[in-house]
Design a protein around this motif. Structure first.
Motif, PDB file in Angstrom:
ATOM      1  N   TRP A  78       0.794  -1.251   0.072  1.00  0.00           N
ATOM      2  CA  TRP A  78       0.014  -0.027   0.096  1.00  0.00           C
ATOM      3  C   TRP A  78       0.956   1.244   0.011  1.00  0.00           C
ATOM      4  CZ3 TRP A  78      -4.871   1.441  -0.660  1.00  0.00           C
ATOM      5  CH2 TRP A  78      -5.496   2.475  -0.339  1.00  0.00           C
ATOM      6  N   VAL A 128      -1.563  -9.063  -2.810  1.00  0.00           N
ATOM      7  CA  VAL A 128      -2.535  -9.919  -2.425  1.00  0.00           C
ATOM      8  C   VAL A 128      -2.384 -11.242  -2.710  1.00  0.00           C
ATOM      9  CG1 VAL A 128      -5.009 -10.623  -2.991  1.00  0.00           C
ATOM     10  CG2 VAL A 128      -4.277  -8.073  -2.474  1.00  0.00           C
ATOM     11  N   LEU A 129      -1.705 -11.677  -4.050  1.00  0.00           N
ATOM     12  CA  LEU A 129      -1.185 -12.951  -4.360  1.00  0.00           C
ATOM     13  C   LEU A 129      -0.105 -13.489  -3.264  1.00  0.00           C
ATOM     14  CD1 LEU A 129      -1.005 -12.809  -8.078  1.00  0.00           C
ATOM     15  CD2 LEU A 129      -2.845 -13.584  -6.632  1.00  0.00           C
ATOM     16  N   VAL A 149     -11.732 -17.306  -8.371  1.00  0.00           N
ATOM     17  CA  VAL A 149     -12.312 -16.452  -9.465  1.00  0.00           C
ATOM     18  C   VAL A 149     -12.975 -16.714 -10.611  1.00  0.00           C
ATOM     19  CG1 VAL A 149     -11.201 -14.592 -10.848  1.00  0.00           C
ATOM     20  CG2 VAL A 149     -10.185 -14.766  -8.789  1.00  0.00           C
ATOM     21  N   SER A 167      -3.399   2.358 -12.410  1.00  0.00           N
ATOM     22  CA  SER A 167      -3.121   0.942 -12.839  1.00  0.00           C
ATOM     23  C   SER A 167      -2.016   0.409 -12.305  1.00  0.00           C
ATOM     24  CB  SER A 167      -3.235   0.923 -14.240  1.00  0.00           C
ATOM     25  OG  SER A 167      -4.353   1.409 -14.923  1.00  0.00           O
ATOM     26  N   VAL A 196      -2.852  -0.505  -8.666  1.00  0.00           N
ATOM     27  CA  VAL A 196      -3.638  -1.631  -8.655  1.00  0.00           C
ATOM     28  C   VAL A 196      -2.714  -2.898  -8.733  1.00  0.00           C
ATOM     29  CG1 VAL A 196      -5.474  -2.950  -9.890  1.00  0.00           C
ATOM     30  CG2 VAL A 196      -5.773  -0.438  -9.277  1.00  0.00           C
ATOM     31  N   ALA A 197      -1.760  -2.818  -9.726  1.00  0.00           N
ATOM     32  CA  ALA A 197      -0.990  -4.131 -10.282  1.00  0.00           C
ATOM     33  C   ALA A 197       0.060  -4.495  -9.030  1.00  0.00           C
ATOM     34  CB  ALA A 197      -0.229  -3.877 -11.302  1.00  0.00           C
ATOM     35  N   MET A 238      -0.599  -3.856  -5.779  1.00  0.00           N
ATOM     36  CA  MET A 238      -1.757  -4.399  -4.800  1.00  0.00           C
ATOM     37  C   MET A 238      -2.275  -5.878  -5.149  1.00  0.00           C
ATOM     38  SD  MET A 238      -2.068  -2.641  -2.023  1.00  0.00           S
ATOM     39  CE  MET A 238      -3.116  -3.552  -1.418  1.00  0.00           C
ATOM     40  N   PHE A 239      -2.347  -6.059  -6.522  1.00  0.00           N
ATOM     41  CA  PHE A 239      -2.785  -7.652  -6.918  1.00  0.00           C
ATOM     42  C   PHE A 239      -1.602  -8.237  -6.635  1.00  0.00           C
ATOM     43  CE2 PHE A 239      -2.889 -10.528 -10.292  1.00  0.00           C
ATOM     44  CZ  PHE A 239      -4.040 -11.007 -10.062  1.00  0.00           C
ATOM     45  N   LEU A 240      -0.439  -8.051  -6.978  1.00  0.00           N
ATOM     46  CA  LEU A 240       0.699  -8.893  -6.672  1.00  0.00           C
ATOM     47  C   LEU A 240       0.870  -9.088  -4.924  1.00  0.00           C
ATOM     48  CD1 LEU A 240       3.553  -7.400  -9.158  1.00  0.00           C
ATOM     49  CD2 LEU A 240       1.956  -9.604  -9.367  1.00  0.00           C
TER      50      LEU A 240
END
Length: 333
Positions: free
Chosen positions: A67, A107-108, A125, A97, A100-101, A103-105
């Motif tokens: 974050w 989360v994984l 998903v 974007s 977001v990318a 944060m997506f990594l």
């Protein structure tokens, strides 16, 4: 699409992998690295600390770092992206974007730390997407419309636009353009959020797209008895007295045509009660059009009073018939 069928297909694909292994090479390496991180952290902590607690703390730490790291990354490359794309809306979309990318990594990674595999995430998903396709379809449509809005360049952040409605138009400044919606800060000190799929179907007037100068029109009715040349001259001088009105200079070009920059008063038509004059004048900026129009009309009022030129208005002459006839006839004067 049937969610049960999708689930069965994914399960069969997992069972068909070599040696019954449900994960491919990339997934296995990712989970192996996460397990090693958990084991390393467990060795540094007292043995009475449970492993699930270590996994949870590491997952929260990864999300927190992602974050704040995403914010720092956007701050570091923000100027370069702005210089590269020029348009604020596109540069903000690119920076958004990137966050977001990141944060997506994160989360994984956090999911792998708590023991959730990437194949399980993919399976969840896929099933959720198939089950909630009706709900997700409008969101995807709005995102696609947002891409068209950014590519069309019909308006930009900071532009003053007007949304034309059947009843009353809404005028304001574009505050934010995302993939889902356009945020407008109206002149009434309120925010208006319009989905991109909706705003693309409506007429949008852009007052500050390329040139801030805006032409206004004002109709003035003068009596037939007045001096038309004097009335037109006073109307033009009254408009030039306002500071926002362009008083003269080279002609303003619109497309292949050129129009006088100074206020110009034309004879529009011969009306029933007087001569209709049409004043066309340019203002330097489109932000206070109503106030400028009011000041110009006030100047015209004062100029007509000084020249003893009145404003005609409809008159009616009532004619009474003979006493033996009770009828009353109205004749326009």
């Amino acid at each position: 699409m049937d969610p049960v069928g999708v689930l069965t297909s994914v399960r069969r694909f997992q069972l068909a992998t070599p040696d019954g292994n449900r994960t491919n090479g990339t997934n296995g390496s990712f989970e192996q690295g996460s397990q090693e991180a958990v084991e390393t952290a467990s060795q540094l902590l007292p043995k009475w600390v449970p492993e699930w607690w270590v996994r949870a703390v590491l997952a929260v730490l990864v999300l927190a770092l992602a974050w704040y790291g995403g914010k720092l990354l956007v701050r570091l490359i923000g100027r370069r992206v702005a210089r590269r794309f020029r348009r604020p809306s596109v540069s903000q979309a690119v920076l958004r974007s990137i966050r977001v990318a990141v944060m997506f990594l994160a989360v994984l990674t956090a999911a792998a730390l708590v023991g959730v595999g990437l194949d399980d995430i993919l399976l969840s998903v896929t099933v959720l997407t198939a089950a909630a396709g009706v709900v997700i379809a409008p969101i995807l449509g709005s995102i696609i419309s947002g891409l068209f809005v950014l590519s069309d360049q019909s308006y930009e952040i900071g532009d003053m636009i007007e949304i034309v409605d059947a009843d009353d138009g809404t005028r304001g400044f574009v505050e934010e353009i995302t993939f889902q919606y356009t945020k407008i800060f109206t002149l009434d000190n309120t925010f208006l959020v319009i989905p991109n799929g909706t705003i693309r179907e409506r007429d949008v007037i852009n007052y500050s797209a390329e040139d801030l100068r805006t032409r206004l029109t004002l109709d003035v009715l003068v009596p037939y008895e007045c001096d038309l040349a004097e009335a037109r001259s006073r109307i033009e001088r009254a408009a030039r007295e306002d500071d926002i009105v362009i008083g003269g200079g080279p002609d303003i070009r619109i497309g292949s045509a050129r129009y006088p920059a100074a206020p110009t008063c034309y004879i529009d038509e011969y009306a029933d009660n007087g001569v209709s004059l049409r004043l066309r004048y340019w203002v330097k900026e489109p932000y206070k059009l109503t106030a400028v129009r009011s000041r110009v009309q006030e100047n015209i009022w004062e100029a007509f009073e000084a020249a003893d030129i009145g404003f005609p208005y409809p008159h009616r002459q009532v004619v009474f018939d003979e006493p033996d006839d009770a009828g009353i006839t109205e004749r326009p004067r």
